[in-house]
Design a protein around this motif. Structure first.
Motif, mmCIF file in Angstrom:
data_model
loop_
_atom_site.group_PDB
_atom_site.id
_atom_site.type_symbol
_atom_site.label_atom_id
_atom_site.label_comp_id
_atom_site.label_asym_id
_atom_site.label_seq_id
_atom_site.Cartn_x
_atom_site.Cartn_y
_atom_site.Cartn_z
ATOM 1 N N PRO A 167 -6.884 -9.819 0.127
ATOM 2 C CA PRO A 167 -8.308 -9.476 -0.024
ATOM 3 C C PRO A 167 -8.567 -7.961 -0.011
ATOM 4 O O PRO A 167 -9.518 -7.489 -0.624
ATOM 5 N N SER A 168 -7.701 -7.199 0.651
ATOM 6 C CA SER A 168 -7.873 -5.743 0.676
ATOM 7 C C SER A 168 -7.194 -5.049 -0.502
ATOM 8 O O SER A 168 -7.172 -3.821 -0.570
ATOM 9 N N GLY A 169 -6.607 -5.833 -1.434
ATOM 10 C CA GLY A 169 -6.033 -5.265 -2.654
ATOM 11 C C GLY A 169 -4.572 -4.890 -2.592
ATOM 12 O O GLY A 169 -4.068 -4.214 -3.488
ATOM 13 N N VAL A 170 -3.847 -5.320 -1.571
ATOM 14 C CA VAL A 170 -2.424 -5.003 -1.443
ATOM 15 C C VAL A 170 -1.613 -6.039 -2.227
ATOM 16 O O VAL A 170 -1.786 -7.252 -2.037
#
Length: 136
Positions: free
Chosen positions: A21-24
């Motif tokens: 969800p944080s783009g990692v």
């Protein structure tokens, strides 16, 4: 204490790239590693080991690794657990890779459109005719 593993094997399927969800970026794939012995029936056995990569390495693996490609993985073993939908505790053992080496280049990949091509230089049992007037 030391938790270090090095594996060489072939991918059992194409890597799966996802994003948290944080783009990692995170990639999961499985490699088949041959065991150093044969079974009682004389057959070769393998272990199927799940591998996880993160961030830039995950994106690189997703872009360049394909099913069947020979690969070296270096990392650490991690055991995690979670509760499944039936309320049962599930344990997962996987390798968290911090280094992945592609042991075959794209040129070595004999696949075209997902199918193998016949190797024109494969030994078909016929002798090769070499002319006597070769310049070397």
């Amino acid at each position: 204490m030391l938790n270090r593993v090095i594996l060489i094997g072939r991918l059992t399927r194409d890597p799966e790239l996802r994003y948290t969800p944080s783009g990692v970026a995170v990639t999961q794939f499985t490699i088949a590693v041959d065991r150093p012995f044969t079974s009682q029936g004389g057959e070769r056995e393998a272990d199927f080991i799940p591998v996880v990569t993160w961030r830039q390495l995950a994106e690189t693996c997703a872009n360049y690794l394909r099913k069947g490609r020979l690969t070296a993985v270096e990392g650490r073993i991690q055991v995690r657990n979670y509760e499944n939908s039936e309320g049962k505790r599930v344990y997962v053992t996987e390798v968290i890779a911090d280094n992945v080496r592609f042991l075959e280049s794209n040129r070595d990949d004999k696949r075209s459109g997902g199918q193998s091509e016949r190797d024109p230089f494969a030994d078909d049992g016929k002798p090769i005719d070499i002319p006597d007037d070769m310049p070397f």
